[in-house]
Design an enzyme around this catalytic site. Structure first.
Site, PDB file in Angstrom:
ATOM      1  N   GLU A 184     -16.934   2.679 -26.223  1.00 48.33           N
ATOM      2  CA  GLU A 184     -17.940   2.024 -27.065  1.00 48.33           C
ATOM      3  C   GLU A 184     -18.257   0.622 -26.530  1.00 48.33           C
ATOM      4  O   GLU A 184     -19.406   0.171 -26.570  1.00 48.33           O
ATOM      5  CB  GLU A 184     -17.459   1.971 -28.516  1.00 48.33           C
ATOM      6  CG  GLU A 184     -17.414   3.363 -29.140  1.00 48.33           C
ATOM      7  CD  GLU A 184     -16.609   3.438 -30.429  1.00 48.33           C
ATOM      8  OE1 GLU A 184     -16.136   2.393 -30.911  1.00 48.33           O
ATOM      9  OE2 GLU A 184     -16.443   4.561 -30.947  1.00 48.33           O
ATOM     10  N   LYS A 229      -6.152   7.697 -37.019  1.00 44.69           N
ATOM     11  CA  LYS A 229      -7.279   7.508 -36.126  1.00 44.69           C
ATOM     12  C   LYS A 229      -6.886   7.177 -34.685  1.00 44.69           C
ATOM     13  O   LYS A 229      -5.927   6.460 -34.437  1.00 44.69           O
ATOM     14  CB  LYS A 229      -8.168   6.368 -36.643  1.00 44.69           C
ATOM     15  CG  LYS A 229      -8.756   6.625 -38.007  1.00 44.69           C
ATOM     16  CD  LYS A 229     -10.101   7.312 -37.930  1.00 44.69           C
ATOM     17  CE  LYS A 229     -11.177   6.341 -37.521  1.00 44.69           C
ATOM     18  NZ  LYS A 229     -12.437   7.030 -37.284  1.00 44.69           N
ATOM     19  N   HIS A 270     -31.505  17.489 -26.375  1.00 43.07           N
ATOM     20  CA  HIS A 270     -31.670  17.061 -27.777  1.00 43.07           C
ATOM     21  C   HIS A 270     -30.362  17.193 -28.545  1.00 43.07           C
ATOM     22  O   HIS A 270     -30.364  17.459 -29.744  1.00 43.07           O
ATOM     23  CB  HIS A 270     -32.776  17.866 -28.473  1.00 43.07           C
ATOM     24  CG  HIS A 270     -34.032  17.958 -27.669  1.00 43.07           C
ATOM     25  ND1 HIS A 270     -34.957  16.948 -27.618  1.00 43.07           N
ATOM     26  CD2 HIS A 270     -34.473  18.929 -26.816  1.00 43.07           C
ATOM     27  CE1 HIS A 270     -35.951  17.305 -26.805  1.00 43.07           C
ATOM     28  NE2 HIS A 270     -35.662  18.492 -26.292  1.00 43.07           N
ATOM     29  N   SER A 281      -6.924   2.489 -35.690  1.00 39.12           N
ATOM     30  CA  SER A 281      -7.464   1.756 -36.831  1.00 39.12           C
ATOM     31  C   SER A 281      -6.341   0.939 -37.438  1.00 39.12           C
ATOM     32  O   SER A 281      -5.183   1.363 -37.439  1.00 39.12           O
ATOM     33  CB  SER A 281      -7.999   2.756 -37.854  1.00 39.12           C
ATOM     34  OG  SER A 281      -8.115   2.134 -39.110  1.00 39.12           O
TER      35      SER A 281
END
Ligand code: ARG
Length: 488
Positions: free
Chosen positions: A289, A282, A157, A276
């Protein structure tokens, strides 16, 4: 200009069916680029067999085979107009050598032809993915070998659950990927049978040799019933499902790595990250992804092929033309994902200190303390209550004192009636906790070393399975070439 040129009539398609507004809609010629080489191979095998069976003359076979060579050299882009690659190649053969070229289509139909081409092409796709998966598994075992002793947090979880090791975590994905490899190879073996010679669906009066064409094309055998041979596309469902299952495995791995990167446990190499365009600080795990996103493509492709095939009557319906191209594409996309995942895994750097620190948080050794009490004779359920009570009453770290108080309440006696202080300290230590979990498949270093041995031999088996299948395809290509050369 002749009549036929004006009306776009081809040798195969008479004037009546040659033009019209739906012509482009009917045509799969562009998408058929994926089966151009397959169709030439299928044509060669069929022509050689027709000559051997004395269905066509050797000199006719020689002329057709020569025309096919020329068509291959000119490439798919040079084919004449056509409803599909099969028709365009036949037209091109007839354009080159005249009406005798029309003997190529004796004793077959585009129905068995396209089914053979799809299976022929799909074999490559499946082997490419299976080979890529073996390399990803190798990357995982490579990193795991370095981190057998690296204590790491394990989550359920997404909450700290029990300590494990980095090696044990990575090998969990290797094991899943081993099943993915197995599924792909099993699918391959069902794909690798020949429908050629089924003709439209009802066989042919000609004395053909279906086993001979199967052999020349590297198929392991034939799909016997002619109607099923042309209708059956469940092998596409199976291949798409295997790609989807693999996509889902990869998406889990990618998601875990995104989370671990976010927690500072792992740094993805710059080559697998992105920046970015506005926020200079970043570094984003974009490749991971995209791997996660690609799983969506593979699941969509499975849904697409199943939906296209559902409810189709026997024997051939044109819907079938829409079923295979997406599966070829998905296998390519998934193979790319697998390659990138392997690179990201192999080059990532793990922060051993951060993993070890995180492994000690969230009272992750609670189960270990309960196990220790149970090993000393307390029923496990009661031990669970004692430790749960200590966890509930503690705000920060769960101390031996808190556990002792809970024991007095629930057992009516001191915790130390059951275990020594040293034993308790050991149970509370994540490293000791991992070392104790030496059941088969557990995270203790010795247990993980045997999982590593098992994983490495499985990887070798997959590589061998891919190599031997590729070798038998190459041998069939040699047999084909030799036969074709014999007609020159
Ligand atoms: N392009 C067709 C396909 O992919 C070939 C078979 C055509 N057969 C037919 N009976 N119209 O399915």
């Amino acid at each position: 200009m002749t009549e036929s040129a004006e009306s776009d009539e081809t040798a195969v398609r008479r004037d009546r069916f040659s033009g019209g507004p739906a012509r482009g809609f009917l045509s799969s010629l562009a998408a058929d680029q994926a089966i151009f080489e397959a169709d030439l191979a299928v044509d060669q095998a069929h022509v050689v067999m027709l000559a051997e069976q004395e269905i066509i003359e050797p000199h006719t076979a020689a002329e057709i085979l020569g025309a096919l060579d020329g068509i291959r050299t000119d490439g798919h882009g040079s084919l004449p107009e056509g409803e599909d690659v099969h028709e365009a190649i036949e037209t091109a053969v007839i354009d080159r050598i005249g009406p005798e070229g029309g003997r190529m289509h004796t004793a077959r139909s585009r129905n068995d032809e396209v089914a053979a081409c799809i299976r022929f092409r799909l074999r490559e796709g499946l082997l490419e993915v299976a080979a890529a998966v073996a390399e990803l598994r190798d990357a995982l075992t490579g990193v795991a070998t370095e981190h057998v002793e690296t204590v790491a947090p394990g989550y359920t979880h997404l909450q700290p659950a029990q300590p494990t090791t980095l090696a044990h975590f990575l090998l969990s994905y290797e094991q899943a990927l081993a099943r993915d490899s197995g599924r792909l190879l099993e699918a391959y073996d069902r794909v690798n049978t020949s429908p050629l010679g089924a003709a439209a669906f009802a066989g042919t009066p000609f004395d053909i040799d279906r086993h001979r064409t199967a052999d020349l094309l590297g198929f392991d055998g034939i799909e016997l019933n002619a109607t099923d041979a042309v209708s059956g596309r469940d092998f596409l469902i199976e291949s798409a499902a295997d790609a989807a299952a693999l996509g889902v495995t990869l998406s889990g791995l990618a998601e875990d790595l995104v989370i671990y990167a976010n927690k500072g446990f792992v740094e993805i190499d710059d080559a697998y990250a992105s920046t970015s365009s506005i926020m200079p600080q970043k570094k984003n795990p974009d490749t991971l992804e995209l791997i996660r996103g690609t799983a969506g493509d593979s699941v969509g492709s499975l849904a697409g092929v199943v939906t296209t095939l559902k409810g189709l009557p026997r024997a051939y319906n044109r819907d079938l033309q829409r079923a295979h191209a997406g599966v070829f594409e998905t296998l390519e996309t998934v193979a790319d994902s697998v390659d990138v995942a392997g690179g990201a895994v192999a080059t990532a750097s793990w922060d051993v200190a951060a993993l070890s620190e995180a492994a000690a948080t969230g009272f992750s050794t609670a189960t270990g303390v309960a196990d220790r009490l149970a090993a000393s004779g307390v029923p496990f359920r009661t031990a669970h209550e004692v430790v749960a009570a200590a966890a509930e009453t503690s705000t920060g770290e769960v101390t031996p004192a808190a556990l002792d108080t809970a024991a007095e309440t629930h057992l009516g006696e001191s915790l130390f009636a059951y275990l020594s202080r040293d034993e308790l300290e050991a149970a509370l230590d994540p490293g000791e906790s991992v070392a104790n979990r030496d059941s088969a498949g557990g995270p203790a270093p010795a247990a993980v070393r045997s999982q590593l041995t098992h994983a490495n031999s499985g990887i070798d088996d997959t590589r061998d399975a891919v190599t031997s299948r590729r070798a038998s395809l190459a041998e069939a290509a040699d047999r084909r070439r030799e036969e074709v050369t014999g007609y020159e």
